[in-house]
Scaffold this active site. Structure first.
Site, PDB file in Angstrom:
ATOM      1  N   GLY A   5       0.861  -1.179   0.000  1.00  0.00           N
ATOM      2  CA  GLY A   5       0.000   0.000   0.000  1.00  0.00           C
ATOM      3  C   GLY A   5       0.892   1.222   0.000  1.00  0.00           C
TER       4      GLY A   5
ATOM      5  CD  GLN B  89     -18.062  35.214  21.269  1.00  0.00           C
ATOM      6  OE1 GLN B  89     -17.922  34.807  22.421  1.00  0.00           O
ATOM      7  NE2 GLN B  89     -17.694  36.411  20.893  1.00  0.00           N
TER       8      GLN B  89
ATOM      9  CB  ILE C 107     -22.933  23.346  13.229  1.00  0.00           C
ATOM     10  CG1 ILE C 107     -21.636  23.997  13.717  1.00  0.00           C
ATOM     11  CG2 ILE C 107     -23.970  24.404  12.830  1.00  0.00           C
ATOM     12  CD1 ILE C 107     -20.846  24.736  12.644  1.00  0.00           C
TER      13      ILE C 107
ATOM     14  CD  GLU D 258      -5.114   9.647  -6.291  1.00  0.00           C
ATOM     15  OE1 GLU D 258      -4.340  10.535  -6.633  1.00  0.00           O
ATOM     16  OE2 GLU D 258      -6.168   9.375  -6.885  1.00  0.00           O
ATOM     17  N   GLY D 259      -1.895   7.923  -1.267  1.00  0.00           N
ATOM     18  CA  GLY D 259      -0.875   8.186  -0.256  1.00  0.00           C
ATOM     19  C   GLY D 259      -1.510   8.719   1.011  1.00  0.00           C
ATOM     20  CB  THR D 260      -1.468   7.394   4.500  1.00  0.00           C
ATOM     21  OG1 THR D 260      -0.036   7.312   4.553  1.00  0.00           O
ATOM     22  CG2 THR D 260      -2.057   6.015   4.197  1.00  0.00           C
TER      23      THR D 260
END
Ligand code: CAA
Length: 380
Positions: free
Chosen positions: A131, A279, A337, A363-365
Site C-alpha cells: 500500500g 458565539q 453544528i 493516493e498516499g496516506t
C-alpha cells in the site's frame, strides 16, 4: 501576484456547480446507501469534457488547465465525492499518465476514448502487501518476448468494476527492485483477468472499489508504458498530479459541509435566536472558513505550478495533507453544528464526514504526504 480566475475558469467552475446541483444532488443519498455507481451522471460528465479535462483536444480532451480541474473537483465534491473520485482518477491517474508517457498508438487506442468519457480507466498500484510501501510489488509481469505474463492481485482499486482500461504496475526484474517495475495497459476481458468482489466501504460508497486478480494474463509488449523498468517512476509521477485532484476533492467535501452548516445555522433557532447568533457557532464557522480558504490556496498553488511546468510534488502533497485534515475537521464540526439532525442521512453532513476520511488514505496516506514533503525540505 494575481488571485483572480480567468473568465473561462469561472465559467467552468459555474458549469460544474450547476451540474452538481442539477444532476448529482437528487440521488446522492440513495446512491450512498445502496452503493450504487453514478453511471448516468458519469456519462454526462464525459459529454461535458470533465473526464479528460487537461488532455489535448487532438486526443479528445478539453484542453483545460489544472486550475480549472481543481475548481471542478471542488464543486463536484461538495455534493458527491463518489462521483468526483471517478473524475479525479480518470483525469489524473489515467489520462494524464497516458498522455505524458504513452506512445502515439496507445494514445490513439486508449487515451482517445478515455478522454472522451466513452470508457473509464483505473490505476492499479496497491496490493494486499504493498500500500504505502509501493516498491514492494508482488504482482509479476514476466517477460515472454512479445508479451508479458501477468500474475498477481491488486486491492482497493477505484473504478475496479466499471473501468475498461487498467494501468497495472507490476514487477518484471525483482533483482532490480523498483527499477525493475513496469506499467502495463490491461483491457477488461483479457483472458485470466478477473474482477473481485466490490468493497463495502465507510464512505464514497457510490464509487466502485474492487480487488483485481490476474492469472496468466497475456499483455502485449506494445502495452508497456515507457521504457523497460519505468513503471515505478511512472506511478510516482502520475500520483503527483493525482494528489492535486484528491486535495481538491477534500477541499470540496469541506466547503460543501461548511455551506450546509452556514445555511443551517442561519435557520435553526435556539434560546430565542438563530444559532448563527451564538458565539460558540460563530467561532466554529470562522475557523472552518479560514482553514478551507488556506486549503483552497494550497490546491490552487499546486495546480498553478503544474500548469507552469514547474516542480510541484511538494506542493501537491502539502495541498493533499492539509486539505484532507481540513475535510475531516470541517465535516465533524458541520455535524456538530447540525446537532441531532447532523447524525441522520437527509442532512448530508454525516455522508460528507464519512467521505472525508478516505482523502487521508488514498493516493498516499497523510504519513506518506509528510514523507514526500520532508524529503523535499531535507534534500541537498
Ligand atoms: N517522481 C519521480 N520519481 C520518483 C518520485 C517522484 N515523485 N518519487 C520517488 N521516485 C523515484 C526515486 O527517485 C527512486 O528512484 P531512483 O532510485 O532511481 O532514484 C524510486 O522512485 C524509489 O524512491 P524512494 O527510494 O523514495 O522510494 P520509497 O520506497 O522510499 O518511498 C514513497 C516512496 C514516496 C513512499 C512511495 O512509495 C509512495 O508514494 N507510496 C504511496 C503510494 C500511493 O500513493 N499509493 C496510492 C495508490 S493509488 C490510489 O489510491 C488511487 C485510487 O484508487 C484513488
Amino acid at each position: 501576484m494575481i488571485f483572480e480566475l480567468t473568465e473561462e475558469q469561472q465559467m467552468i467552475r459555474d458549469a460544474a456547480r450547476d451540474f452538481a446541483q442539477n444532476e448529482l444532488k437528487s440521488g446522492v443519498i440513495e446512491r450512498d446507501e445502496h452503493q450504487k455507481f453514478p453511471t448516468e451522471q458519469i456519462r454526462k460528465l464525459g459529454e461535458l469534457g470533465f473526464l479528460g479535462m487537461m488532455v489535448d483536444p487532438k486526443y479528445n480532451g478539453a484542453g483545460l488547465d489544472t486550475v480549472s480541474y481543481v475548481l471542478v473537483m471542488e464543486e463536484l465534491s461538495k455534493i458527491d465525492a463518489s462521483a468526483s473520485v471517478v473524475v479525479s482518477v480518470n483525469n489524473s491517474l489515467v489520462c494524464d499518465g497516458l498522455e505524458k508517457y504513452g506512445t502515439e498508438e496507445q494514445k490513439e487506442k486508449y487515451l482517445k476514448p478515455l478522454a472522451a468519457g466513452e470508457i473509464i480507466g483505473a490505476f492499479c498500484l496497491s496490493e494486499p502487501e504493498a500500500g504505502s510501501d509501493a516498491t514492494s510489488q508482488r504482482t509479476v509481469a514476466e517477460d515472454k518476448g512479445d508479451h508479458y505474463l501477468l500474475n498477481g492481485t491488486k486491492n482497493w482499486i477505484t473504478n475496479g468494476g466499471t473501468a475498461s482500461t487498467y494501468l497495472v504496475i507490476a514487477q518484471t526484474h525483482p533483482e532490480k527492485g523498483h527499477r525493475g517495475i513496469n506499467a502495463l495497459i490491461v483491457e477488461k476481458g483479457m483472458d485470466g483477468f478477473t474482477v473481485g468482489p466490490k468493497e463495502n466501504k465507510l464512505g464514497i460508497r457510490g464509487s466502485d472499489t474492487h480487488s483485481l486478480l490476474f492469472s496468466d494474463v497475456r499483455v502485449p509488449k506494445e502495452n508497456r508504458i515507457g521504457e523497460d523498468g519505468f513503471g515505478f517512476k511512472f506511478a510516482m509521477k502520475t500520483l503527483e498530479g493525482g494528489r492535486i485532484g484528491i486535495a481538491a476533492q477534500a477541499l470540496g467535501i469541506a466547503s460543501g459541509a461548511f455551506e450546509l452548516a452556514v445555511n443551517y445555522a442561519r435557520e435553526r433557532q435556539t434560546f430565542g435566536k438563530p444559532i448563527a447568533q451564538h458565539q460558540a457557532i460563530q467561532f466554529k464557522l470562522a475557523d472552518m472558513a479560514t482553514q478551507i480558504e488556506a486549503a483552497r490556496l494550497l490546491c490552487l498553488k499546486a495546480a498553478w505550478l503544474k500548469d507552469r511546468g514547474e516542480p510541484y510534488a511538494q506542493a501537491a502533497s502539502m495541498a493533499k495533507l492539509y486539505a484532507s485534515e481540513v475535510a475531516m475537521k470541517a465535516t465533524v464540526e458541520a455535524v456538530q453544528i447540525h446537532g441531532g439532525y447532523g447524525y441522520v442521512k437527509e442532512y448530508h453532513v454525516e455522508r460528507l464526514m464519512r467521505d472525508a476520511k478516505i482523502t487521508q488514505i488514498y493516493e498516499g496516506t497523510s504519513e506518506i504526504q509528510r514523507m514526500v514533503i520532508s524529503r523535499e525540505i531535507l534534500k541537498d
